[in-house]
Enzyme design. Structure first.
Site, PDB file in Angstrom:
ATOM      1  N   GLU B  53       0.842  -1.197   0.000  1.00 57.72           N
ATOM      2  CA  GLU B  53       0.000   0.000   0.000  1.00 57.72           C
ATOM      3  C   GLU B  53       0.884   1.257   0.000  1.00 57.72           C
ATOM      4  OE1 GLU B  53      -2.282   0.149   3.632  1.00 57.72           O
ATOM      5  OE2 GLU B  53      -3.546   1.789   2.923  1.00 57.72           O
ATOM      6  N   LYS B 133      -8.776   2.402  -2.137  1.00 58.41           N
ATOM      7  CA  LYS B 133      -9.216   1.768  -0.898  1.00 58.41           C
ATOM      8  C   LYS B 133     -10.669   2.153  -0.628  1.00 58.41           C
ATOM      9  CE  LYS B 133      -6.884   1.329   3.608  1.00 58.41           C
ATOM     10  NZ  LYS B 133      -5.757   1.982   4.333  1.00 58.41           N
ATOM     11  N   CYS B 169      -5.525  -3.287   2.061  1.00 58.54           N
ATOM     12  CA  CYS B 169      -5.424  -3.290   3.531  1.00 58.54           C
ATOM     13  C   CYS B 169      -6.767  -3.356   4.274  1.00 58.54           C
ATOM     14  CB  CYS B 169      -4.613  -2.080   3.972  1.00 58.54           C
ATOM     15  SG  CYS B 169      -3.838  -2.306   5.600  1.00 58.54           S
TER      16      CYS B 169
END
Lengths: 596, 596
Positions: B53, B133, B169
């Site tokens: 990330e 995300k 994540c």
């Protein structure tokens, strides 16, 4: 729409906005304030009184919101306060207040028990209605997504025949949500409770916003805000009421506890109360929840004209914010006195003056710490300032102590300069330990930005009154404060020589700030654009700043992050302070590129 | 479902997970890492390589995400990296990486230009797919609602005949969203890129989570995480791959840069690629966006068994986290050496040992600063530690300097004790200024919690290696480190006498920590429950802690908030560190009530 729905029917309502100063964590003390100021409102004949956001807990409570014992204490204290108001004969007066609550039932993706930034209507010994903030600010100094889940209700409570809708702070600033459905709800008054921190010129922005939302809601809008200092934040109050046309009807003096009482003539509610769920125009739905406290208008009475406080000018506003910030940090943290070094320069002179205005000169201890490089005029100017203000002063020459280090360490250059600054800090910290004073740090924002300060030296202390004030404004505030005194026929508190002399840290012979920095006019303008406006290198040059200076100052600012991280808090007065507002990593190899 | 949809068809894929160490803000350096490690992956015959990330910017970038010039630099560097990979002959290898992007078009309530925590597929010199995300963490150390708006896509990219879905994540940790629609998307592999900071026992939690999500998605799941220190955070890597049944297939050694290469046998994609919008089961919709890089499976080859690193035991894990945290703070901030005071006590002994393991003993400067209260054994023990490890040591007796202050200030009690601590800090700060060392602070978490430290004294420094380590664990780590050395046939680095002696700050004759604090076993258990578990007074007593001690320790912890605010950063190893995790107001009159 209101005039169409309720043609000709009006009701009178005397509204009291309690612009008070709660303390974070002091639930009992804050409950006492609610009772005291409700009594004043009742004595003033008010039909409704409103307190700020999170009044019962203080604001912001940060991670206390996540502690179950604290949430429960807030809930219990709210119920107890409702009963106490009734026990003390105030049960007939509806009281609107902010407090900390938790979600009773779980909603999709939100656990039962999640904290709420909540609002309650207290009446007749019990909680008559509850709601929670819908729009949660999570920018600038705010982190409310960390703490709260959003509310989805607009309480509309009929008081004295008027339908009063209530919402919380950010609900006013964002489109959609509860404020957006106020018109649909047919409310005659929108009451918004706030915890809105001061920053320069925010009063103008607020008035414009409140006027716009009043026009959108098609009703009178009342805005109540707290005052007081809480760590970096200063709440300025600025409570106000505007009519459905956006015209200002009443406004409280800022930075002071005030009960703003206004006689309002509002549309009377004539339709039966009806709760319902409506689209909130922000992707969510809001439940309009109708409650009746008193359905009948009060008998007609002669309204009194409400007060409209004059807005303060920019410097007066900043100065009052700094004084309030210092006073509350001292008082709320249990100190009675402060101590700071007094160099004979403008920064420490202004800090001492602010402190004297905040807590009285008899509680302001200053230390003159002359070194071998201190000029005679520095000492003389500092002594003159002490004399004019009646501060508690003492002189501690630092040469012996500096020499004790020098014999062992043989420091040169920067190490030698820093040594003097750190020896001074050891002295005032020792006096603070001996005599229990809060240490004030005298650094300004230009210095903090560029890192022209010594860690554990001049930056050492518990609170930094001018931490968010750039150097050019330090001078402006000193001149303003002197002019105020002169206008009142008093001796200016700050000797003119301190204002006029070229700035110097006096850490080596003949040192001047301009040896290594540009004129503060030039520097501060650049810092404003880089720090507060977040412009990158190219944009700074395009804005007219000197290219070489831009590169140098960016480096200085970026490199000093580690120092700022260990700096004490100080009152925020700008849209972007160092601390809660501007959060950068220390470990950061980003260098603004030299080509676009 | 997959077995029904693709009966019998399988494809082989050699996947490389690049567990590397980016630096915040160093876009060019991070891009270099992508190219270097992609080359290694290509040389290892990988068909796909994935980076963590926000690889291109480092993580977390905090308010840099709000600076337009930084966002643009990230976007430009991403495109340039895609071209560079192709120029260097690596264009055929699909590369998945995290970077910082911005929203191209505005969505309701979200402005165009809002930052995105983004993911890109690089292939053949260009960006083949992008996403952002979806679940933004805003708890603990995370503030992602402050920075980012959520993504609403699940890219599914066909590589070597396998449909590979990618997410970021937190998307793995929350229900619903892109990971929740992976099964619907029919992916043969779910690849998740991470910036997941270390805390104790998190490896177990992660493995369980990854296994559960793999079972839910019905496919193999690959998890790649960064390593390295970034201010308070330490990323541990722990990259892994689990099968659709949740079984562990491969795992990288933590706390080290590693290329985890695994030969996977996956369901071959046989249906035509089809993009579509599906319900994400969290109140939102996700667009499954299908892209084809290579539709045909690679020719069959003999798979090699992938490595599965043994998990470290608790103390080994913590020790490696501290060493990596120190090494990276030193290195990434441009230092080559550190300095700290060495008292002969356990805290400074452990800090010096960690530092020596991190950057080599020749770069660790220690100062012995004996005062009139220092015992002979303290100096002897410190000297023995220096000798065993080969540290750079010097002795600076502080009596003369302390006396120079005492002649002027006549301090007593706490003021006298603090004076000694502050004189020591002035010495090491001067040496740091003279010789350009990073100052390490030697305080532990028990001390930081209770406020048993001197502001601008022993707490002074740029980095606090054991700031998040309670005292009982300080001893445990020292014993563990010695045992490691003994097991390898080397002299234990820390003299046993330092471990065995009763703890003392030696600020007055015969002083012992136990004069004013309970045994550390008792204290640390209570601090764990109050600080890390956030239990209130009643809950602490119900948990078995002594009532009087609970009240006393709560007061100590609450009152020391102002000191912690000026403490330097240090590596987080627990679920709740002082700093990013635990954010309390300084001005706080909340006292846990004495009755439930």
């Amino acid at each position: 729409m209101i005039s169409a729905a309720y043609p000709g029917d009006v009701a009178q309502l005397r509204l009291a906005l309690a612009q008070v100063n709660p303390t974070v964590g002091d639930l009992e003390g804050n409950a006492d304030l609610i009772v005291q100021w409700s009594r004043r409102a009742a004595e003033a004949g008010a039909h409704l009184v409103a307190f700020p956001e999170m009044m019962l807990t203080g604001y912001p409570v940060e991670d206390l919101a996540l502690r179950a014992s604290f949430v429960e204490a807030s809930r219990r204290t709210l119920e107890r306060t409702a009963r106490r108001l009734a026990d003390e004969g105030l049960g007939a007066l509806p009281v609107v207040t902010g407090y900390l609550d938790r979600l009773g039932v779980s909603r999709p993706g939100q656990p039962a028990g999640a904290p709420l930034n909540a609002l309650a209507w207290l009446h007749a010994g019990r909680v008559a209605a509850r709601s929670a903030k819908h729009h949660l600010p999570n920018y600038g100094v705010f982190d409310e997504f960390r703490y709260f889940v959003r509310g989805d209700r607009l309480p509309v409570v009929r008081v004295a025949g008027v339908d009063v809708a209530t919402a919380i702070c950010e609900d006013l600033w964002q489109d959609g949500g509860p404020v957006g459905v106020t018109r649909t709800a047919g409310a005659g008054l929108l009451l918004v409770i706030n915890g809105s921190p001061y920053e320069r010129s925010k009063d103008d922005v607020r008035l414009e916003l409140v006027a716009r939302r009043a026009r959108e809601a098609g009703c009178t809008l009342a805005y109540v805000n707290m005052i007081g200092g809480q760590d970096e934040l200063v709440f300025d109050g600025d409570s106000m009421i505007v009519g459905p046309d956006g015209g200002l009807l009443a406004r409280a003096e800022p930075f002071a506890e005030r009960l703003l009482v206004a006689d309002l003539t509002l549309p009377a509610a004539t339709t039966p109360p009806r709760s319902r769920r409506v689209d909130a125009a922000d992707g969510t739905a809001i439940t309009i929840e109708h409650t009746v406290i008193s359905a009948d208008p009060v008998p007609a009475y002669e309204p009194a004209p409400p007060p409209i406080a004059e807005p303060l000018d920019d410097l007066a506003e900043v100065y009052r914010a700094l004084v309030l910030g210092v006073r509350d940090y001292v008082r709320k943290n249990g100190f009675r006195s402060v101590i700071c070094g007094l160099s004979g320069g403008i920064d420490s002179a202004l800090v001492a003056t602010i402190a004297a205005d905040a807590i009285g000169p008899e509680n302001v201890h200053v230390v003159l710490l002359p070194s071998r490089y201190s000029s005679d005029h520095s000492v003389a100017d500092a002594e003159e300032l002490v004399r004019r203000q009646g501060l508690q002063a003492r002189t501690v020459p630092i040469n012996d102590m500096v020499e004790a280090f020098e014999r062992q360490l043989k420091p040169t250059g920067l190490a030698e300069e820093n040594l003097q600054a750190r020896v001074r800090a050891v002295v005032w910290m020792a006096l603070s330990n001996q005599e229990d004073h809060l240490v004030l740090t005298t650094g300004n924002k230009s210095e903090l930005a560029t890192g022209y300060s010594t860690l554990y030296g001049d930056s050492a202390g518990g609170f930094g009154p001018i931490k968010d004030v750039m150097k050019t404004m330090v001078w402006a505030l000193a001149r303003w404060r002197n002019a105020q005194a002169e206008a009142a026929g008093r001796t200016p508190p700050i000797p003119q020589r301190i204002i006029d002399k070229p700035p110097s840290a006096e850490l080596r012979p003949g040192q001047l700030d301009t040896d290594s920095l540009p004129d503060y006019e030039v520097l501060d303008a650049l810092l404003h654009d880089y720090v507060e406006r977040d412009l990158g290198r190219d944009a700074l040059i395009a804005a007219g700043h000197d290219a070489a200076l831009v590169e140098r100052v960016i480096r200085l600012v970026d490199r000093a992050e580690y120092k700022r991280r260990q700096y004490p808090p100080g009152p925020k007065i700008t849209p972007k302070n160092f601390g809660r507002d501007r959060r950068l990593p220390i470990t950061n190899r980003w260098r603004e590129p030299s080509t676009g």
